[in-house]
Design an enzyme around this catalytic site. Structure first.
Site, short mmCIF file in Angstrom:
data_model
loop_
_atom_site.label_atom_id
_atom_site.label_comp_id
_atom_site.label_asym_id
_atom_site.label_seq_id
_atom_site.Cartn_x
_atom_site.Cartn_y
_atom_site.Cartn_z
N GLU A 268 0.83 -1.20 0.00
CA GLU A 268 0.00 0.00 0.00
C GLU A 268 0.87 1.25 0.00
OE1 GLU A 268 -2.79 -0.34 3.30
OE2 GLU A 268 -2.70 -2.53 3.16
N GLU A 379 -10.11 5.61 2.73
CA GLU A 379 -10.46 4.81 3.89
C GLU A 379 -10.43 5.71 5.12
OE1 GLU A 379 -8.64 1.09 6.56
OE2 GLU A 379 -7.78 1.56 4.61
#
Length: 464
Positions: A268, A379
Site C-alpha cells: 500500500e 479509507e
C-alpha cells in the site's frame, strides 16, 4: 468545440506554493544538562533528561509510589493490597523499557540531522544501516540498483519536483549515500495503544472484498479477475478533518493477493492524516505492507524491517505540501508500484521518475508471484466513540457529485501486465460501503483516462 483543458483546468497548472504551516508546531526539547542516577532500581540504570516524556513520567510515577508506600510501611510486607491502588510499578517500568528498546531499533545513528520548522526531526542515515537491513535475509547487503521500468510509463507526465515535503523546504538535504528518516520519538510511542503493535494497522477481522470491517469504511475503485504486476495512479491531496485522535483518513493504492482471510498480502502507498501515528493533522506520504491480514507482519513506512529505501531526498512519513483547496488550486501526487521482472521485488516510484525503494519479494507469500486485485480509493476509521457516526472526512470532505476542485479524485489509473507493460484499466468497479457518509462516482475520458471522484463529510443528516 470544447477543449479538454477548458474542462480540466489543472492540465496547465503547477502546484501552488504555500507557506509552511505554523499551527500546532512541536519542537524537540533539548536537555541543557544530563542527570545520572547512580542508584539501580529493579536492576535498571537510568540516564535522566528531565524534559524527556518517558523519564518525566517515570520520575512522577516514582514520586507518587514513594509517597503512597513509604519504605518503612508495613504495607510492603502486607498481603492485602491498598484499596483503589492503580499504579503497577513493574508493569510501567517494563513498558518504559520496551519503548526505549524499540526506539533503539527504529532510530539508527544519523550522519546528519535536520530539524524541520514544523516539528519533525529528519535523520540522514547511511542507506545500508537502515532498519530493513536488520532482517536476517538482508543482513550485510546494500540497496539494489534501479530495475527496468514498465513500458508505456512516461516519466515526463508529471511536472513535479521532489520538494513536495515540508522538511525539505528549508534547503537542507541529506548527503548522497544516506536516506532521510523521520525520527520516531518517545511521544510517538506513548500515543500508541500498544508498544508491541506500534506502527501497525489495527487488526481487521474477516476482511471482505470491499475491505470493510471493524470500523473501517471505504470508497474504492477496484479491478480483479486477472494477474496484475503493478499499478499507477495520480492521487488528489487534501487535509481532511479527523475528529478523534485514534481515527485516521487516507487515500491510497492497494496491491493485493491471497484470500481475504488470515493469508491476505497487501502492498500500500498514498497519503494519510493520522494524529495517533504522527501527532498532528498534516497529510503525510506513507507506505504499508502485510502478509497476514495486518495481524503480526508488516508496518507503516520504515517502522519495521521490510521496505528498503533507496532515495536520499524523500522521507517516508513526512508531511506533504501544498494541499488542494475547495474551489481553489488542486494538487496531486503520482505513484507507481510494480514488480521487477528480473528480481521479483516490488518497487515504488513517486512523481516523475523518483524511485523511493522496494519491498523484497521474500517478504510475501502470494505476492511473491503476482497480485490478484488492485484497489484505489479512500479509507477512514469510525470509532463510534461519540455514540454517532464520526465526522472524520474522507478526501476533501465533500461528496463525489460536486466534481472537480470540490470532491477529491483519482485519475490516470493503470495496471502493469505480465509483460511489464502499463495498460489502461478494464472493467473498473466502484464501491462505497457507507454511501450516505462517503460515496464514489467513476468515469473515463481522454484527459484523465480512468478516474473517479470520491469522499464525503461523514456524519450528516443521512449519516447520523
Amino acid at each position: 468545440m470544447t477543449w479538454l483543458w477548458d474542462v480540466f483546468p489543472w492540465t496547465k497548472s503547477k502546484p501552488r506554493k504555500t507557506q509552511t504551516p505554523s499551527v500546532g508546531r512541536t519542537r524537540q526539547h533539548k536537555c541543557g544538562q544530563t542527570h545520572t542516577w547512580k542508584r539501580s532500581f529493579l536492576n535498571i540504570d537510568f540516564s535522566l533528561c528531565l524534559r524527556s516524556p518517558i523519564v518525566s513520567l517515570l520520575v512522577h510515577f516514582l514520586f507518587v509510589v514513594s509517597t503512597l508506600f513509604p519504605v518503612h510501611s508495613s504495607q510492603f510486607g502486607d498481603h492485602h493490597p491498598v484499596a483503589n491502588q492503580t499504579f503497577r510499578p513493574k508493569e510501567e517500568l517494563r513498558k518504559l523499557n520496551a519503548i526505549r528498546n524499540r526506539l533503539q531499533l527504529i532510530n539508527k545513528p544519523p550522519v546528519k540531522t535536520i530539524q524541520s520548522s514544523y516539528g519533525d526531526i529528519i535523520d540522514c542515515v547511511a542507506s545500508h544501516m537502515q532498519h530493513a537491513f536488520d532482517h536476517p535475509q538482508l543482513k550485510g547487503q546494500k540497496p539494489l540498483d534501479p530495475p527496468e521500468r514498465p513500458r508505456g510509463h512516461n516519466q515526463m507526465d508529471d511536472d513535479l519536483s521532489d520538494s513536495f515535503q515540508l522538511w525539505s523546504l528549508s534547503g537542507e538535504s541529506c548527503p548522497e549515500g544516506t536516506i532521510p528518516i523521520r525520527r520516531t520519538t518517545e511521544e510517538d510511542m506513548l500515543r500508541a495503544n500498544s508498544v508491541r503493535r506500534f506502527g501497525r494497522k489495527k487488526v481487521i477481522n474477516r476482511v471482505r472484498r470491499d475491505t470493510s470491517g471493524n470500523g473501517h469504511e471505504h470508497a474504492i475503485g477496484y479491478v480483479t479477475g486477472d494477474q496484475y504486476y503493478g499499478a499507477k495512479a495520480s492521487i488528489n491531496v487534501w487535509a481532511p478533518l479527523v475528529e478523534n485522535p485514534y481515527e485516521f483518513s487516507l487515500s491510497q493504492m492497494w496491491v493485493i493477493s491471497g484470500s481475504f482471510g488470515d493469508d491476505l498480502n497487501t502492498i500500500e502507498a498514498g497519503w494519510q492524516v493520522s494524529p495517533e501515528l504522527y501527532g498532528d493533522s498534516y497529510p503525510r506520504f506513507f507506505t504499508y505492507w502485510t502478509t497476514d491480514a495486518y495481524q503480526a507482519t508488516g508496518c507503516y513506512n520504515l517502522l519495521c524491517s521490510g521496505f528498503v529505501q533507496t532515495n536520499s531526498k524523500i522521507a517516508i512519513g513526512a508531511a506533504i505540501s501544498p494541499t488542494s483547496s475547495y474551489s481553489g488550486g488542486q494538487f496531486d501526487i503520482s505513484l507507481l508500484i510494480w514488480k521487477d521482472p528480473k528480481h521479483g521485488n516490488w518497487w515504488l516510484e513517486f512523481g516523475s521518475g523518483i524511485l523511493v525503494g522496494y519491498w523484497p519479494s521474500f517478504l510475501f507469500t502470494h505476492l511473491g508471484d503476482h497480485a490478484s486485485m488492485i484497489q484505489f480509493g479512500g479509507e477512514i476509521v469510525n470509532s463510534g466513540s461519540s455514540g454517532s457516526h464520526t465526522s472524520t472526512q474522507m478526501g476533501s470532505g465533500h461528496f463525489a457529485e460536486e466534481g472537480f476542485a470540490k470532491a477529491s479524485y483519482f485519475r490516470n489509473m493503470q495496471v502493469v501486465d505480465w509483460d511489464n507493460n502499463l495498460i489502461p484499466l478494464s472493467n473498473l468497479k466502484v464501491l462505497a460501503d457507507h454511501p450516505n457518509c462517503y460515496d464514489i462516482q467513476g468515469g473515463v475520458n481522454n484527459a484523465w483516462g480512468n478516474y473517479f471522484y470520491y469522499g464525503g463529510p461523514g456524519r450528516n443528516v443521512k449519516c447520523p
